[in-house]
Write an enzyme that holds these catalytic residues in place. Structure first.
Site, PDB file in Angstrom:
ATOM      1  N   LYS A  53      93.701  68.997 -32.408  1.00 18.57           N
ATOM      2  CA  LYS A  53      93.008  67.704 -32.510  1.00 18.57           C
ATOM      3  C   LYS A  53      93.944  66.569 -32.113  1.00 18.57           C
ATOM      4  CE  LYS A  53      89.865  69.319 -36.087  1.00 18.57           C
ATOM      5  NZ  LYS A  53      89.706  69.581 -37.510  1.00 18.57           N
ATOM      6  N   GLN A  97      91.050  67.676 -43.344  1.00 11.99           N
ATOM      7  CA  GLN A  97      90.906  69.073 -42.907  1.00 11.99           C
ATOM      8  C   GLN A  97      90.538  69.977 -44.090  1.00 11.99           C
ATOM      9  OE1 GLN A  97      91.202  70.256 -39.651  1.00 11.99           O
ATOM     10  NE2 GLN A  97      90.546  72.212 -40.460  1.00 11.99           N
ATOM     11  N   ASP A 120      83.531  63.548 -39.362  1.00 18.24           N
ATOM     12  CA  ASP A 120      83.068  64.918 -39.578  1.00 18.24           C
ATOM     13  C   ASP A 120      81.580  64.953 -39.924  1.00 18.24           C
ATOM     14  OD1 ASP A 120      84.595  67.137 -39.104  1.00 18.24           O
ATOM     15  OD2 ASP A 120      85.708  67.041 -40.983  1.00 18.24           O
TER      16      ASP A 120
END
Length: 284
Positions: A53, A97, A120
């Site tokens: 990422k 995460q 997200d």
């Protein structure tokens, strides 16, 4: 002849276009999209994802930060880190995460993220937007799959789409995005009876069950489009999907490989949503 849906090539194309849009945003508005990824502990798979990422964000011209925190951090400390970035105007996307260590409640952590920066798409407010047909921030994997359908000209209207897996990350949001395109959706899971028969009716089959080569040829209707979200390791450590690719490719009209299918698109949509959040921050 089966067509391979090449997520890697599509992701590269979209990221090149995104780099140009980022350059334009910098030039015209003086804004650089900012993404922070917060990683708790040292889960090896998470480390790889986070690094990918970070590299992709930097390559696209983003401001990219990675915050690495100890496994033993308490929930309040983690929330304090999130709140710091909630009020930082140079950051437009915040990603924590997952999975998190057992002593941290991931629902509370997701709630702590400013919904406008929740790239997200897991915050209940963004889930609500999605389910009311006004999506703003959408979970990145389903968003990436929708881009694949668009680019590979998969017409979803009136089609029967079957999803295996009902997670908040893939299955549920995927169902709603498909409904938005007028597909008829069946959401299946580990308790579904006669799963094979249900899948055999699918014009489009999306598999996110987390079991290597679970879906075989017997699950597939001739000419179906098959999307494999699985990321598993076989006994020799090789990366494999949830779909037995070689045999399913014999009957599917289109199929995604693993690796090189859905995975690269997930990161691309993360960047795209951060860019969109940066754009919105200018217009407010």
């Amino acid at each position: 002849m089966t067509e391979i849906i090449n997520g890697k090539v599509l992701a590269q194309k979209m990221q090149t276009e995104l780099t140009e849009k980022v350059t334009q945003l910098k030039r015209e508005k003086g804004i650089v999209p900012g993404l922070v990824v917060i990683l708790v502990g040292d889960n090896p798979a998470s480390q790889v994802y986070v690094r990918n990422k970070e590299l992709a964000a930097l390559a696209a011209g983003f401001k990219s930060e990675t915050v690495r925190l100890s496994e033993s951090i308490c929930q309040e400390e983690l929330i304090a880190v999130i709140e710091h970035y909630n009020v930082d105007d140079s950051i437009h996307g915040i990603l924590v995460q997952l999975p998190l260590p057992k002593h941290i409640n991931d629902k509370k952590i997701i709630l702590a993220i400013d919904p406008k920066k929740d790239v997200d798409g897991f915050h209940p407010m963004n889930t609500g937007h999605l389910w009311s047909g006004r999506p703003l921030m959408v979970p990145c994997t389903p968003a990436g799959i929708m881009e694949m359908f668009r680019n590979y000209k998969v017409d979803l209207e009136g089609k029967h789409a079957v999803i295996i897996g009902r997670s908040n990350i893939v299955g549920k949001p995927m169902a709603q995005l498909l409904l938005d395109k007028n597909a008829t959706v069946t959401l299946t899971h580990s308790r579904t009876r006669h799963l094979k028969e249900v899948c055999r009716h699918a014009d489009v089959l999306i598999v996110a069950i987390g079991q290597g080569h679970f879906v075989t040829k017997e699950f597939i209707k001739e000419g179906a489009v098959v999307i494999d979200v699985g990321m598993n390791r076989d006994d020799s450590g090789k990366l494999i999907g949830d779909v037995a690719f070689d045999e399913v490719a014999e009957v599917a009209s289109k199929i995604t490989p693993v690796p090189g299918g859905v995975g690269p698109m997930t990161i691309t949509m993360l960047l795209e949503q951060t860019y969109q959040a940066a754009l919105r921050s200018v217009s407010h």
